[in-house]
Design a protein around this motif. Structure first.
Motif, PDB file in Angstrom:
ATOM      1  N   ILE A 156     -11.521  20.557   5.087  1.00  0.00           N
ATOM      2  CA  ILE A 156     -11.523  19.524   4.041  1.00  0.00           C
ATOM      3  C   ILE A 156     -10.334  19.729   3.098  1.00  0.00           C
ATOM      4  O   ILE A 156      -9.653  18.772   2.722  1.00  0.00           O
ATOM      5  N   LEU A 157     -10.066  20.978   2.734  1.00  0.00           N
ATOM      6  CA  LEU A 157      -8.912  21.255   1.874  1.00  0.00           C
ATOM      7  C   LEU A 157      -7.607  20.926   2.593  1.00  0.00           C
ATOM      8  O   LEU A 157      -6.642  20.470   1.972  1.00  0.00           O
ATOM      9  N   TYR A 158      -7.580  21.135   3.904  1.00  0.00           N
ATOM     10  CA  TYR A 158      -6.373  20.790   4.658  1.00  0.00           C
ATOM     11  C   TYR A 158      -6.059  19.301   4.527  1.00  0.00           C
ATOM     12  O   TYR A 158      -4.884  18.902   4.550  1.00  0.00           O
ATOM     13  N   LEU A 159      -7.079  18.478   4.366  1.00  0.00           N
ATOM     14  CA  LEU A 159      -6.838  17.044   4.184  1.00  0.00           C
ATOM     15  C   LEU A 159      -5.975  16.788   2.950  1.00  0.00           C
ATOM     16  O   LEU A 159      -5.184  15.838   2.932  1.00  0.00           O
ATOM     17  N   LEU A 160      -6.127  17.637   1.909  1.00  0.00           N
ATOM     18  CA  LEU A 160      -5.253  17.529   0.733  1.00  0.00           C
ATOM     19  C   LEU A 160      -3.808  17.814   1.119  1.00  0.00           C
ATOM     20  O   LEU A 160      -2.885  17.110   0.679  1.00  0.00           O
ATOM     21  N   GLU A 161      -3.599  18.860   1.912  1.00  0.00           N
ATOM     22  CA  GLU A 161      -2.248  19.189   2.369  1.00  0.00           C
ATOM     23  C   GLU A 161      -1.651  18.027   3.155  1.00  0.00           C
ATOM     24  O   GLU A 161      -0.518  17.599   2.908  1.00  0.00           O
ATOM     25  N   ASP A 162      -2.417  17.535   4.108  1.00  0.00           N
ATOM     26  CA  ASP A 162      -1.956  16.465   4.986  1.00  0.00           C
ATOM     27  C   ASP A 162      -1.623  15.203   4.190  1.00  0.00           C
ATOM     28  O   ASP A 162      -0.667  14.501   4.500  1.00  0.00           O
ATOM     29  N   THR A 163      -2.388  14.938   3.158  1.00  0.00           N
ATOM     30  CA  THR A 163      -2.212  13.717   2.367  1.00  0.00           C
ATOM     31  C   THR A 163      -1.060  13.828   1.371  1.00  0.00           C
ATOM     32  O   THR A 163      -0.274  12.896   1.222  1.00  0.00           O
ATOM     33  N   PHE A 164      -0.953  14.967   0.684  1.00  0.00           N
ATOM     34  CA  PHE A 164      -0.039  15.041  -0.455  1.00  0.00           C
ATOM     35  C   PHE A 164       1.234  15.854  -0.246  1.00  0.00           C
ATOM     36  O   PHE A 164       2.185  15.678  -1.008  1.00  0.00           O
ATOM     37  N   ASN A 165       1.289  16.745   0.737  1.00  0.00           N
ATOM     38  CA  ASN A 165       2.523  17.515   0.935  1.00  0.00           C
ATOM     39  C   ASN A 165       3.693  16.571   1.179  1.00  0.00           C
ATOM     40  O   ASN A 165       3.614  15.673   2.015  1.00  0.00           O
ATOM     41  N   GLY A 166       4.763  16.795   0.401  1.00  0.00           N
ATOM     42  CA  GLY A 166       5.957  15.966   0.516  1.00  0.00           C
ATOM     43  C   GLY A 166       5.958  14.732  -0.367  1.00  0.00           C
ATOM     44  O   GLY A 166       6.959  14.020  -0.444  1.00  0.00           O
ATOM     45  N   GLU A 167       4.832  14.479  -1.042  1.00  0.00           N
ATOM     46  CA  GLU A 167       4.720  13.297  -1.903  1.00  0.00           C
ATOM     47  C   GLU A 167       5.089  13.651  -3.346  1.00  0.00           C
ATOM     48  O   GLU A 167       4.932  14.792  -3.773  1.00  0.00           O
ATOM     49  N   PRO A 168       5.552  12.657  -4.122  1.00  0.00           N
ATOM     50  CA  PRO A 168       5.838  12.913  -5.535  1.00  0.00           C
ATOM     51  C   PRO A 168       4.583  13.373  -6.275  1.00  0.00           C
ATOM     52  O   PRO A 168       3.472  12.936  -5.971  1.00  0.00           O
ATOM     53  N   LYS A 169       4.768  14.259  -7.257  1.00  0.00           N
ATOM     54  CA  LYS A 169       3.641  14.785  -8.023  1.00  0.00           C
ATOM     55  C   LYS A 169       2.816  13.665  -8.665  1.00  0.00           C
ATOM     56  O   LYS A 169       1.604  13.762  -8.776  1.00  0.00           O
ATOM     57  N   SER A 170       3.465  12.586  -9.063  1.00  0.00           N
ATOM     58  CA  SER A 170       2.761  11.479  -9.734  1.00  0.00           C
ATOM     59  C   SER A 170       1.673  10.862  -8.856  1.00  0.00           C
ATOM     60  O   SER A 170       0.723  10.273  -9.368  1.00  0.00           O
ATOM     61  N   THR A 171       1.762  11.028  -7.522  1.00  0.00           N
ATOM     62  CA  THR A 171       0.771  10.396  -6.646  1.00  0.00           C
ATOM     63  C   THR A 171      -0.615  11.005  -6.802  1.00  0.00           C
ATOM     64  O   THR A 171      -1.612  10.296  -6.673  1.00  0.00           O
ATOM     65  N   ILE A 172      -0.714  12.294  -7.084  1.00  0.00           N
ATOM     66  CA  ILE A 172      -2.029  12.938  -7.220  1.00  0.00           C
ATOM     67  C   ILE A 172      -2.742  12.451  -8.469  1.00  0.00           C
ATOM     68  O   ILE A 172      -3.971  12.413  -8.523  1.00  0.00           O
TER      69      ILE A 172
ATOM     70  N   MET B  92       0.844  -1.183   0.000  1.00  0.00           N
ATOM     71  CA  MET B  92       0.000   0.000   0.000  1.00  0.00           C
ATOM     72  C   MET B  92       0.889   1.246   0.000  1.00  0.00           C
ATOM     73  O   MET B  92       1.877   1.313   0.718  1.00  0.00           O
ATOM     74  N   SER B  93       0.506   2.237  -0.789  1.00  0.00           N
ATOM     75  CA  SER B  93       1.304   3.453  -0.913  1.00  0.00           C
ATOM     76  C   SER B  93       1.199   4.318   0.345  1.00  0.00           C
ATOM     77  O   SER B  93       0.268   4.189   1.140  1.00  0.00           O
ATOM     78  N   THR B  94       2.175   5.198   0.488  1.00  0.00           N
ATOM     79  CA  THR B  94       2.169   6.145   1.602  1.00  0.00           C
ATOM     80  C   THR B  94       0.912   7.010   1.569  1.00  0.00           C
ATOM     81  O   THR B  94       0.289   7.257   2.599  1.00  0.00           O
ATOM     82  N   VAL B  95       0.543   7.462   0.358  1.00  0.00           N
ATOM     83  CA  VAL B  95      -0.655   8.294   0.220  1.00  0.00           C
ATOM     84  C   VAL B  95      -1.891   7.510   0.653  1.00  0.00           C
ATOM     85  O   VAL B  95      -2.729   8.027   1.399  1.00  0.00           O
TER      86      VAL B  95
END
Length: 133
Positions: A81-97, A1-4
């Motif tokens: 709700i938008l903060y959940l995007l920050e919490d999930t994706f900040n620091g992750e590779p762009k390809s994950t989104i 399972m991925s980090t995201v």
């Protein structure tokens, strides 16, 4: 399972750990309050504006890869709700989104049925802006 995916699952577990859904909404409001305090006024510009949401909302793409965003809305719950995007994706590779749609994320967070169609459109637009960034 991925980090995201692990982060998404953790958020869902937190939101579902409350005895009722109203307490989960208060949690999102608390996240939103912190987000509102940390978003610079000078970043509330048209290029960062999230179109399609019922609230005024902004997403600042600070770094494309790895992802680094900052989000805010004039609505505390939407900020949360938008903060959940920050919490999930900040620091992750762009390809994950690229693997997720706005609906996938709302469902993954366990918020399906709790978000209006108009707010979902705004959230989906924020995800699109991250992908295009």
């Amino acid at each position: 399972m991925s980090t995201v995916q692990n982060k998404i699952n953790t958020i869902k577990q937190i939101l579902h750990s409350f005895p009722n859904s109203q307490m989960g909404l208060y949690y999102l409001i608390d996240l939103g309050k912190a987000s509102q305090e940390n978003y610079p006024e000078e970043d509330r510009v048209d290029e960062n504006f999230i179109h399609g949401c019922t609230s005024n909302a902004w997403i600042k793409l600070i770094n494309k890869d790895p992802i680094q965003i900052n989000t805010v809305s004039d609505s505390q719950i939407i900020s949360g709700i938008l903060y959940l995007l920050e919490d999930t994706f900040n620091g992750e590779p762009k390809s994950t989104i690229d693997e997720y749609s706005g609906q996938d994320l709302i469902d993954g967070f366990g918020l399906e049925g709790n978000i209006s169609a108009q707010r979902l459109r705004g959230f989906a637009e924020a995800v699109r802006m991250m992908k295009d960034g």
